[in-house]
Design a protein around this motif. Structure first.
Motif, short mmCIF file in Angstrom:
data_model
loop_
_atom_site.label_atom_id
_atom_site.label_comp_id
_atom_site.label_asym_id
_atom_site.label_seq_id
_atom_site.Cartn_x
_atom_site.Cartn_y
_atom_site.Cartn_z
N ASN A 198 50.88 46.15 40.64
CA ASN A 198 50.28 46.87 39.60
C ASN A 198 49.97 45.72 38.52
O ASN A 198 48.94 45.42 37.73
N THR A 223 45.23 50.61 37.51
CA THR A 223 45.04 49.44 38.59
C THR A 223 44.19 50.33 40.10
O THR A 223 43.77 49.66 40.76
N LYS A 247 49.39 42.44 38.46
CA LYS A 247 48.56 41.54 38.61
C LYS A 247 47.21 41.86 37.90
O LYS A 247 46.40 41.15 37.38
N GLU A 248 46.93 43.03 37.70
CA GLU A 248 45.99 43.47 36.64
C GLU A 248 45.84 42.65 35.25
O GLU A 248 44.84 42.59 34.83
N ALA A 293 46.21 51.79 42.23
CA ALA A 293 47.39 51.47 43.03
C ALA A 293 47.36 52.39 44.26
O ALA A 293 47.07 53.44 44.13
N ASP A 337 50.82 52.79 34.12
CA ASP A 337 49.54 52.59 34.75
C ASP A 337 48.82 54.10 34.92
O ASP A 337 49.18 55.00 35.24
N THR A 377 40.58 48.93 36.49
CA THR A 377 41.09 48.68 38.05
C THR A 377 40.23 47.62 38.72
O THR A 377 39.94 47.77 39.97
N ILE A 384 41.71 45.05 39.78
CA ILE A 384 42.59 44.34 40.81
C ILE A 384 42.36 45.39 42.18
O ILE A 384 42.02 44.68 43.39
N PHE A 397 44.94 50.36 30.37
CA PHE A 397 45.54 49.58 31.72
C PHE A 397 45.66 50.69 32.80
O PHE A 397 46.17 51.69 32.88
N TYR A 442 43.86 39.66 35.65
CA TYR A 442 42.30 39.82 35.78
C TYR A 442 41.87 40.26 34.47
O TYR A 442 40.59 39.84 34.15
#
Length: 427
Positions: free
Chosen positions: A351, A341, A353-354, A343, A80, A291, A293, A339, A357
């Motif tokens: 994390n 997020t 869940k990105e 967080a 991440d 990012t 999420i 990638f 999306y």
């Protein structure tokens, strides 16, 4: 003489304990580099490295360890590229920022680090906190704490009143406990240079700047540029001198363009990018860290009465609508994607869940997995150590129950986590 040497060699061999290996039997091994799934494979791990990847289910010698993941989908540990390991969204987050000591922050950070690792993220880039996350990086590396491998920017570099100025929302009577530049607030090319050098002394891995306003800072404007060109030039030139890459928080298009022209490596968020921004991304070879999420979570939280300051509510609602759309445009146009997020803006551990999306916006799941492994390792200058399950690389390995290309939700339930050859989770 020859006889003595032979006897000595035999005695030495007799007293040698040969290194134990771990054989991980994989039902499906996901190769994110080549975007293929290989059935019935075995990963051989010795100490903290992958030494072989073999076809079929192998066992090794009697003293070797065998891990049965024959019914799992196995892949490299995830990376991440944008976390804040020191904090987590809450209605009283602003109050905590004022009340918590660095020791309080450290204990919270250790908790969030462990949660992140157990979610399958074996490496993270922390973009903005305090020197606590530099210390946490060391504690994890020493084995004193459990968490992902951390690359950190230490304190964010911002301008007075800008996103990242620690005095935002504290009123006119607030004074810094340290010099302004130590807190990352700069207002000239010379102060920008000094701030970069301070990060070098602190032991940071990256430089993080806030090129535009932000959503969660208690300030009216979340889009406007916040650095002048001469400040960016001084900052990035100095960063290069000291071996740093630069990550730029940027929501608004004008600040994004200034940062891209100045030579930043990554743009974080990119919520209101335009066609000129996209052209600059491609021209400069820069990377977008979307990012999504975080934007969606902030927008949802803004609908809860009293969760955010009124200044924040308006910005969060607006950004939440735009951030996924901006990613979709950038990806379709061929912008390099990492990638990441943000967080901490949402609860740690979610994390993955990105991925949902990103795929909703048009990025195939295998491409998203590649962004979270191969691409991110490259941007971290760790492509020879991270991002793939290949001989010579660190043994960062995770597994899930289902095919993530067909069932995205499986990424939210990582059942096996190995980092640096050590198994932290095996359910």
């Amino acid at each position: 003489m020859k006889k003595t040497f032979t006897v000595g060699l035999l005695l030495a061999l007799a007293g040698t304990t040969f290194a134990q290996k771990t054989y991980i039997q994989c039902g499906t091994l996901i190769d994110t580099r080549n975007e293929v799934m290989n059935k019935e494979m075995t990963i051989v791990v010795e100490k903290n490295k992958v030494v072989e990847v073999k076809k079929g289910y192998q066992k090794g010698d009697a003293n070797d360890v065998v891990i049965n993941l024959k019914n799992k989908y196995v892949m490299p540990g995830l990376i991440d590229m944008h976390v804040h390991i020191e904090s987590q969204t809450a209605k009283d987050q602003f109050q905590k920022r004022i009340q918590y000591s660095s020791a309080d922050v450290a204990f919270e950070s250790a908790k969030y680090a462990k949660i992140t690792l157990m979610a399958g993220f074996t490496t993270v880039r922390d973009l903005g906190g305090s020197n606590v996350n530099i210390s946490l990086r060391g504690a994890i590396n020493r084995g004193s704490a459990i968490g992902p491998r951390i690359f950190t920017s230490g304190k964010t570099i911002a301008t007075t009143g800008g996103h990242g100025d620690p005095s935002n929302g504290l009123g006119p009577n607030y004074t810094f406990s340290n010099e302004e530049v130590m807190n990352g607030v700069v207002n000239s090319p010379e102060e920008a240079r000094q701030a970069v050098r301070q990060r070098y002394q602190d032991g940071a891995d990256w430089i993080k700047i806030t090129a535009t306003g932000g959503v969660l800072s208690i300030a009216k404007n979340g889009k406007g540029p916040q650095f002048q060109d001469d400040e960016l030039k001084a900052l990035i030139e100095t960063a290069k001198d000291y071996g740093f890459k630069v990550a730029a928080h940027a929501h608004g298009a004008d600040g994004m363009k200034r940062a891209l022209r100045a030579g930043v490596t990554t743009i974080e968020h990119g919520s209101f990018l335009d066609d000129e921004c996209i052209a600059l991304f491609i021209e400069k070879g820069a990377y977008l860290v979307p990012t999504i999420i975080a934007g969606k979570t902030a927008s949802d939280s803004a609908k809860i009465p009293g969760y955010y300051h009124p200044f924040v509510v308006k910005k969060a609602l607006e950004t939440g609508v735009m951030i996924q759309e901006a990613f979709a445009r950038a990806y379709k146009a061929g912008v390099n994607i990492c990638f990441g997020t943000d967080a901490g803006v949402y609860p740690h551990g979610y994390n993955a869940k990105e991925f949902v999306y990103m795929t909703e916006a048009g990025m195939p799941m295998m491409k998203a997995l590649k962004a979270a492994t191969i691409t991110n390792a490259k941007v971290l200058d760790m492509e020879n150590e991270l991002g793939a399950i290949e001989p010579g690389k660190f043994a960062d390995i995770i597994a899930v129950d289902a095919d993530p290309v067909k069932d995205l939700t499986t990424m939210m339930n990582v059942g096996f986590v190995m980092k640096d050859g050590v198994v932290y989770k095996n359910q």
